[in-house]
Design a protein around this motif. Sequence first.
Motif, short mmCIF file in Angstrom:
data_model
loop_
_atom_site.label_atom_id
_atom_site.label_comp_id
_atom_site.label_asym_id
_atom_site.label_seq_id
_atom_site.Cartn_x
_atom_site.Cartn_y
_atom_site.Cartn_z
N GLY A 106 9.64 68.70 97.06
CA GLY A 106 10.82 68.48 96.23
C GLY A 106 11.82 67.58 96.93
O GLY A 106 11.68 67.26 98.10
N TYR A 126 13.10 72.04 93.55
CA TYR A 126 11.67 72.35 93.53
C TYR A 126 10.85 71.07 93.36
O TYR A 126 11.36 70.07 92.83
N PRO A 127 9.58 71.08 93.75
CA PRO A 127 8.73 69.91 93.55
C PRO A 127 8.49 69.64 92.07
O PRO A 127 8.39 70.57 91.27
N THR A 128 8.38 68.38 91.74
CA THR A 128 7.98 67.99 90.38
C THR A 128 6.70 67.17 90.41
O THR A 128 6.26 66.64 89.39
#
Length: 271
Positions: free
Chosen positions: A216, A208-210
């Motif tokens: 991500g 997932y994107p951070t």
Amino acid sequence: MRIGIIHYLNEDIIEGFKRLKELGFESCQLVCWDEKYMQEKYADLVNKAKEQSKIDITAFWCGWPKPVVWDFYEGPITLGLVPAAYRSRRTEILLKASDFAKKIQVKDIVTHVGFLPEDPNSVDYRGVVSALKVIADYYEKNQQNFLFETGQETPTTLLRCMQDIGRKNLGVNLDPANLLLYGKANPIDALDILGEYIKGVHGKDGEYPTDGAKLGQEKPLGEGRVDFPKLIHKLKTLNYTGDITIENEINDNMQLENILKGKKYLELLVK
């Protein structure tokens, strides 16, 4: 299920297919981002490459002219058919892709439609649906399917879009990593929404994107958040019998090693 691989259409397609066979692959999705290759002489080369190598092309993946930016700020205004400024030209490219795919006897054509608006009343949403009706009707005449690659929209939005288009030759190329990279869904749960439409699957992994601006991170197969044992089990319960096509866009000196490692990993799971 067989394990295939992404392969890009270029001048050396015959040698490229020979190499895929040497690596133990039996199928590929053929990717094209330059319309100069969508002409007769390259169709003849592809057909010759198929005949010599016995590599099956399971889908033709059609890209489109620039600008193309894979992030959360410029992505929505540059990718796919959503941006109105590029929609007409890219629709033409996708129609041209249909004719090319017919020449190489490929039934499924895949692309990213872009960041589909969640609001079905938005002007861009209605414009995309209208364009896709034209595309789907053209593909129907060529006895082909149009496949949405997952990632830039939620599964519910994609389902709604297909229902609003209302054509029978629509399907989904499930990229489980993209659903994570764009923060749109858990790929296992997405099968509950899109399962009946799945006609192709990418073997790709990620997180997932951070960062709210960036996608991500892609990971080698088996090292990301995609639960491939559960994914493949669920695909089997949905009676999916197509290929899983490895896509690895991590351009480093471990790329080929990771692809072959991922191939072995997936082969154990699909038995």
